[in-house]
Design a protein around this motif. Structure first.
Motif, PDB file in Angstrom:
ATOM      1  N   ALA A 121     -39.076  12.941  31.145  1.00 16.65           N
ATOM      2  CA  ALA A 121     -38.872  12.811  32.900  1.00 16.65           C
ATOM      3  C   ALA A 121     -39.866  12.815  33.117  1.00 16.65           C
ATOM      4  N   PHE A 122     -40.916  11.890  34.273  1.00 19.63           N
ATOM      5  CA  PHE A 122     -41.505  12.302  35.150  1.00 19.63           C
ATOM      6  C   PHE A 122     -41.180  11.891  36.271  1.00 19.63           C
ATOM      7  N   THR A 123     -41.257  12.559  37.509  1.00 19.93           N
ATOM      8  CA  THR A 123     -40.735  13.022  39.337  1.00 19.93           C
ATOM      9  C   THR A 123     -42.348  13.377  39.405  1.00 19.93           C
ATOM     10  N   GLY A 126     -44.239  16.677  38.548  1.00 19.08           N
ATOM     11  CA  GLY A 126     -44.265  16.077  37.583  1.00 19.08           C
ATOM     12  C   GLY A 126     -43.754  15.873  36.413  1.00 19.08           C
ATOM     13  N   PRO A 127     -44.576  16.055  35.221  1.00 13.43           N
ATOM     14  CA  PRO A 127     -43.957  15.995  33.704  1.00 13.43           C
ATOM     15  C   PRO A 127     -42.644  17.337  33.671  1.00 13.43           C
ATOM     16  N   ALA A 128     -40.887  16.838  33.371  1.00 16.84           N
ATOM     17  CA  ALA A 128     -39.997  17.540  33.218  1.00 16.84           C
ATOM     18  C   ALA A 128     -39.412  17.278  31.548  1.00 16.84           C
ATOM     19  N   PRO A 129     -40.092  18.155  30.829  1.00 15.15           N
ATOM     20  CA  PRO A 129     -39.083  17.826  29.013  1.00 15.15           C
ATOM     21  C   PRO A 129     -38.004  18.129  28.829  1.00 15.15           C
ATOM     22  N   LEU A 130     -36.980  16.949  28.901  1.00 16.69           N
ATOM     23  CA  LEU A 130     -35.897  17.399  28.216  1.00 16.69           C
ATOM     24  C   LEU A 130     -36.250  17.727  26.147  1.00 16.69           C
ATOM     25  N   LEU A 206     -40.624   9.016  29.349  1.00 18.89           N
ATOM     26  CA  LEU A 206     -40.571   8.878  27.369  1.00 18.89           C
ATOM     27  C   LEU A 206     -39.965   9.628  26.693  1.00 18.89           C
ATOM     28  N   MET A 207     -39.544   8.788  25.675  1.00 20.50           N
ATOM     29  CA  MET A 207     -38.512   9.532  24.377  1.00 20.50           C
ATOM     30  C   MET A 207     -40.216   8.861  23.352  1.00 20.50           C
ATOM     31  N   ALA A 208     -39.412  10.259  22.367  1.00 21.28           N
ATOM     32  CA  ALA A 208     -40.315   9.498  21.721  1.00 21.28           C
ATOM     33  C   ALA A 208     -39.769  10.871  20.251  1.00 21.28           C
ATOM     34  N   SER A 209     -39.818   9.658  18.691  1.00 21.24           N
ATOM     35  CA  SER A 209     -39.810  10.363  17.157  1.00 21.24           C
ATOM     36  C   SER A 209     -41.010  11.406  17.496  1.00 21.24           C
ATOM     37  N   ASP A 210     -40.759  12.811  15.723  1.00 22.25           N
ATOM     38  CA  ASP A 210     -41.310  13.574  16.469  1.00 22.25           C
ATOM     39  C   ASP A 210     -42.581  13.368  15.436  1.00 22.25           C
ATOM     40  N   GLY A 211     -42.581  11.892  14.924  1.00 16.66           N
ATOM     41  CA  GLY A 211     -43.738  11.357  14.353  1.00 16.66           C
ATOM     42  C   GLY A 211     -44.768  10.491  15.327  1.00 16.66           C
ATOM     43  N   ASP A 272     -39.803   2.316  32.719  1.00 17.62           N
ATOM     44  CA  ASP A 272     -40.427   2.479  34.256  1.00 17.62           C
ATOM     45  C   ASP A 272     -39.390   2.231  35.638  1.00 17.62           C
ATOM     46  N   PHE A 273     -38.843   3.184  36.193  1.00 17.18           N
ATOM     47  CA  PHE A 273     -38.045   3.289  37.039  1.00 17.18           C
ATOM     48  C   PHE A 273     -38.653   2.740  38.284  1.00 17.18           C
ATOM     49  N   THR A 274     -39.907   2.479  38.361  1.00 15.46           N
ATOM     50  CA  THR A 274     -40.733   2.654  39.945  1.00 15.46           C
ATOM     51  C   THR A 274     -39.826   0.752  40.159  1.00 15.46           C
ATOM     52  N   ARG A 275     -40.166   0.312  39.205  1.00 13.89           N
ATOM     53  CA  ARG A 275     -39.295  -1.156  39.787  1.00 13.89           C
ATOM     54  C   ARG A 275     -38.154  -1.734  40.834  1.00 13.89           C
TER      55      ARG A 275
END
Length: 275
Positions: A121-123, A126-130, A206-211, A272-275
């Motif tokens: 998550a980007f605030t 800056g980035p806040a990885p989960l 952002l969400m991602a698989s390990d690939g 994108d949550f800026t909309r």
């Protein structure tokens, strides 16, 4: 208002090196996104990880829409229980999948991660990885990675070494002191890593698989997640997948970056949550 969601997916190869359907699954809902990465099954007697991920995604999607205020770990547990019940799956002897789950309302955005499919998550800060780092923290020992690093390459001997590693790792699956993943045990859902962010402070998730995340964590083709976000926003998430795949093409035998397959399945979501 709904966030703008972009999804990029690309299949990797099977253990035989041949292209086959991706075992990653992405579902976009009115109030949530689910990204699952089915684990490649090394036992031919088991259903594939993609089979399991598809069924888990269906059960989870219905619950996320039908119970928008319920606890997301409870919903995941119920979905795992339903798949296990309906298909006679036994804990410890079943296919498995990672889980990355994002849900939002007008006030907050929730994230849940089980195994190695991160959410970032980007605030304004800056980035806040989960991230669920328990799988990566498991001792690897000597095995297929050392073979590949020595230049032995992929082939029948690699499959033998990979199966030995998987057998050893399976003993640490869904136990205290090990790692947790969606399989046939609903309790695993309550061991997920979780975070909640005020929606007003979010810009992008952002969400991602390990690939895809390997481009940051392993290959270093991206300096950090901010670089991933910047490329995805400028050229689309497909450009991120291209960059990771290009790195793998430069290391076809897994010598520089030992990995189970030359190319893993890739899935990425940009919200994108800026909309």
């Amino acid at each position: 208002m709904l966030p703008r969601i972009e999804v990029a997916e690309r299949p990797g190869v099977g253990l035989d090196g041949a292209v086959r359907p991706s075992e990653d699954v992405v579902v976009v809902l009115p109030n949530a996104v689910v990204l699952l990465d089915g684990a490649t099954a090394l036992d031919p007697a088991l259903p594939s990880g993609g089979w399991f991920a598809s069924r888990l995604a269906g059960e989870l999607a219905g619950r996320l829409v039908g119970y928008p205020d319920a606890d997301i770990a409870d919903l995941l547990a119920a979905a795992i229980k339903a798949v296990a019940r309906d298909h006679g799956l036994v804990p410890g002897e079943s296919p498995s999948s990672t889980v990355a789950l994002l849900r939002w309302n007008d006030r907050v955005v929730e994230g849940l991660v089980l195994a190695d499919s991160p959410i970032v998550a980007f605030t304004d800060g800056g980035p806040a990885p989960l991230v669920d780092g328990r799988l990566a923290a498991m001792p690897r020992g000597v095995g297929y990675r050392d073979r590949l690093a020595s230049g032995a390459g992929y082939g029948d001997d690699h499959l033998v070494a990979l199966r030995d590693a998987a057998t050893s790792m399976s003993r640490r699956r869904n136990i205290d002191g090990g790692f947790w993943v969606a399989e046939a045990d609903p309790d695993a859902a309550h061991y997920a890593e979780r975070a909640t962010w005020p929606r007003a402070g979010l810009t992008t998730v952002l969400m991602a698989s390990d690939g895809v995340s390997c481009g940051v964590d392993t290959y270093g083709v991206f300096a950090d997640w901010t670089a991933v976000r910047d490329l995805a926003m400028a050229q689309g998430p497909e450009a991120v997948l291209d960059r990771v795949r290009a790195a793998e093409n430069e290391d076809p035998n897994g010598t520089r970056w030992p990995r189970p397959k030359p190319h893993d399945d890739q899935a990425m979501v940009v919200a994108d949550f800026t909309r």
